[in-house]
Design an enzyme around this catalytic site. Structure first.
Site, PDB file in Angstrom:
ATOM      1  N   HIS A 160       0.193  -0.821   0.144  1.00  0.00           N
ATOM      2  CA  HIS A 160       0.069   0.056  -0.304  1.00  0.00           C
ATOM      3  C   HIS A 160       0.902   1.592  -0.580  1.00  0.00           C
ATOM      4  O   HIS A 160       0.794   1.634  -0.160  1.00  0.00           O
ATOM      5  CB  HIS A 160      -1.092   0.180   1.496  1.00  0.00           C
ATOM      6  CG  HIS A 160      -1.689  -1.053   1.587  1.00  0.00           C
ATOM      7  ND1 HIS A 160      -3.284  -1.405   0.468  1.00  0.00           N
ATOM      8  CD2 HIS A 160      -1.841  -1.905   1.860  1.00  0.00           C
ATOM      9  CE1 HIS A 160      -3.810  -2.550   0.905  1.00  0.00           C
ATOM     10  NE2 HIS A 160      -2.984  -3.404   1.944  1.00  0.00           N
ATOM     11  N   SER A 193      15.406  19.210 -16.573  1.00  0.00           N
ATOM     12  CA  SER A 193      14.255  20.202 -17.141  1.00  0.00           C
ATOM     13  C   SER A 193      14.824  21.153 -17.591  1.00  0.00           C
ATOM     14  O   SER A 193      15.992  21.792 -17.836  1.00  0.00           O
ATOM     15  CB  SER A 193      13.930  20.914 -15.703  1.00  0.00           C
ATOM     16  OG  SER A 193      13.098  22.232 -15.772  1.00  0.00           O
ATOM     17  N   GLU A 240      10.357   5.717 -18.151  1.00  0.00           N
ATOM     18  CA  GLU A 240       8.838   6.611 -18.346  1.00  0.00           C
ATOM     19  C   GLU A 240       8.308   6.717 -18.995  1.00  0.00           C
ATOM     20  O   GLU A 240       7.390   6.420 -20.029  1.00  0.00           O
ATOM     21  CB  GLU A 240       9.470   8.355 -18.539  1.00  0.00           C
ATOM     22  CG  GLU A 240       9.019   8.521 -16.755  1.00  0.00           C
ATOM     23  CD  GLU A 240       9.804  10.542 -16.499  1.00  0.00           C
ATOM     24  OE1 GLU A 240       9.299  10.676 -15.518  1.00  0.00           O
ATOM     25  OE2 GLU A 240      10.441  11.113 -17.635  1.00  0.00           O
TER      26      GLU A 240
END
Length: 462
Positions: free
Chosen positions: A184, A314, A327
């Protein structure tokens, strides 16, 4: 454009102009004119399969004395050029075409006929010679199976083996490192990092087995069923000879389908394969997301590992580095899962003796297998192999993990354990320190019960 830029071609519907340098003929040109939809041509793997099928068909018809040897050889030489990718620019038909794929079949017939005619003294007819004993209705389902089987055998299974080997090697290297387990997304009992990676390796191994089990069904071909499954206009031994020749050319064990009616009217095997590709995509998503979580930070996240720094993360935040490989893999997985929905819907579109979304099945199935092959290599080489473990971060989290008290349950009971865990949480103290204060156990007993490495024993069989 000037008239000299075109030539006139004829088919059963009449005359039309075709670009002068095009190898295709009238039927392909009609498809180009009729389907200016996506600009997406059929995949290279599919064109390769069409070339191989036409090569094998000409060989079979030659062996059966249905096609003169000189014609058979000319067709085979031209077809092999198509299979090898020498003429891909002459396969312009859009994916979104007639549902049987007739336009792509005729594209192959016309290109091969023109090439073969140029190679010898005999004029080669696209229908009567190149397409002898065939129909689009058995050629295109066969091309789907052949192209998918080749990608699975030549690309995807080796890529999965490479990824599994990388995961197993990294699991072995990190098997002595203990970390906090999570359920969890919350702290749980400890595991070894090697055990965590072994779970990923097992996922990939299971996908390899599933795909390998699907290969024999992919290698069962519709060729020989012709128009509706009855074998009209094909020699009774044609399908078997085509399968044998394809096998000799590709080293795969192709066979005629046991039931042509099933092979031509359904795409159940393609749907099965797509489902297995979806399972693999789900596995890769799990692995990619675990890597992203473990790499998160480096200060405010888990920061358990550090993935290789591959590029600036970035355009505005200097020094930021992102987990770009996981990703990218997750995006591939999303595309594959979407493709599976498309293949499933297309697979439902068989009416009576033919499925009428065959090009769509081919495009999505082959794209999925191709993407997954590349993604597995990238994940292995640019993420798994090169990540570094932040040992101090793992040790810090493990030392302060109150859930370790679970190991003391048999001695102090669940209720006492829960109270110790809550107090450790509240005070921010290591569980050992609170256990010493709240129980009568000796330091040696506590250390034995809370030995993190010993708590990770088991979990892998065989």
């Amino acid at each position: 454009m000037a008239d000299s830029d075109y030539r006139v071609e004829r088919d059963s519907m009449g005359e039309l102009r075709v670009p002068a340098g095009a190898l295709w003929g009238a039927q392909t040109q009609r498809a180009v004119d009729n389907f200016p939809i996506s600009g997406l041509p059929m995949p290279r793997a599919f064109i390769r399969a069409l070339g191989l099928i036409k090569w094998a068909a000409a060989g079979a018809n030659g062996e059966l004395a249905l096609l003169p040897t000189v014609k058979a050889r000319a067709i085979q030489a031209a077809a092999m050029e198509v299979a090898d990718g020498q003429h891909d620019a002459h396969f312009p038909v859009d994916v979104f075409q007639t549902g049987s794929g007739t336009s792509s079949n005729m594209n192959a017939n016309e290109v091969i006929a023109r090439l073969a005619s140029n190679k010898g003294p005999n004029a080669i007819h696209p229908n009567d010679d190149v397409n002898m004993g065939q129909s689009s209705n058995d050629v295109i389902p066969t091309a789907i199976h052949v192209s998918a089987a080749l990608i699975v055998a030549e690309s995807l299974l080796p890529a999965l083996a490479h990824l599994q080997e990388a995961l197993e090697a990294k699991a072995a290297d990190t098997d002595g490192i203990v970390k906090t387990g999570r359920t969890h997304l919350m702290d749980a009992m400890p595991v070894r990092l090697g055990q965590e990676l072994s779970g990923w390796a097992s996922q990939i191994g299971n996908s390899r087995r599933r795909l390998a089990e699907c290969l024999p069904r992919l290698c069962a071909l519709a060729q020989g069923g012709t128009a509706v499954g009855t074998g009209i206009n094909a020699h009774p031994r044609f399908g078997a000879k085509v399968a044998i020749l394809l096998g000799e050319q590709t080293n795969l064990q192709f066979t005629p389908a046991t039931n042509y009616f099933e092979a031509m009217s359904t795409q159940d095997t393609a749907v099965e394969l797509s489902g297995q590709l979806r399972v693999l995509a789900v596995s890769l998503t799990k692995i990619a997301n675990d890597l992203r979580w473990m790499n998160s930070g480096p200060l405010a996240g888990l920061a358990e590992i550090q993935l290789p720094a591959l590029q600036p993360g970035s355009s505005i935040m200097p020094g930021k580095v992102n987990p770009v490989i996981p990703e990218a893999v997750a995006m591939v997985a999303a595309q594959v899962i979407g493709n599976d929905v498309t293949v499933t819907i297309a697979g439902q579109s068989g009416n009576f003796q033919l499925n009428v979304m065959l090009p769509l099945v081919a495009y999505n199935l082959l794209q999925s297998a191709t993407l997954l092959s590349a993604a597995c290599h990238v994940l292995a080489d640019k993420a798994i192999t090169g990540f570094r473990v932040n040992q101090s971060k793992l040790d810090e989290g493990l030392d302060r993990n109150p859930i370790l008290v679970t190991a003391m349950n048999p001695v102090i009971g669940y209720e006492k354990g829960a109270a110790i865990a809550k107090k450790a949480y509240a005070l921010g103290k290591p569980i050992r320190e609170v256990a010493r204060a709240e129980t009568d156990l000796t330091d040696e007993e506590i250390d034995r019960l809370l030995n993190a490495m010993e708590l990770t024993r088991g979990g892998i069989k065989g």
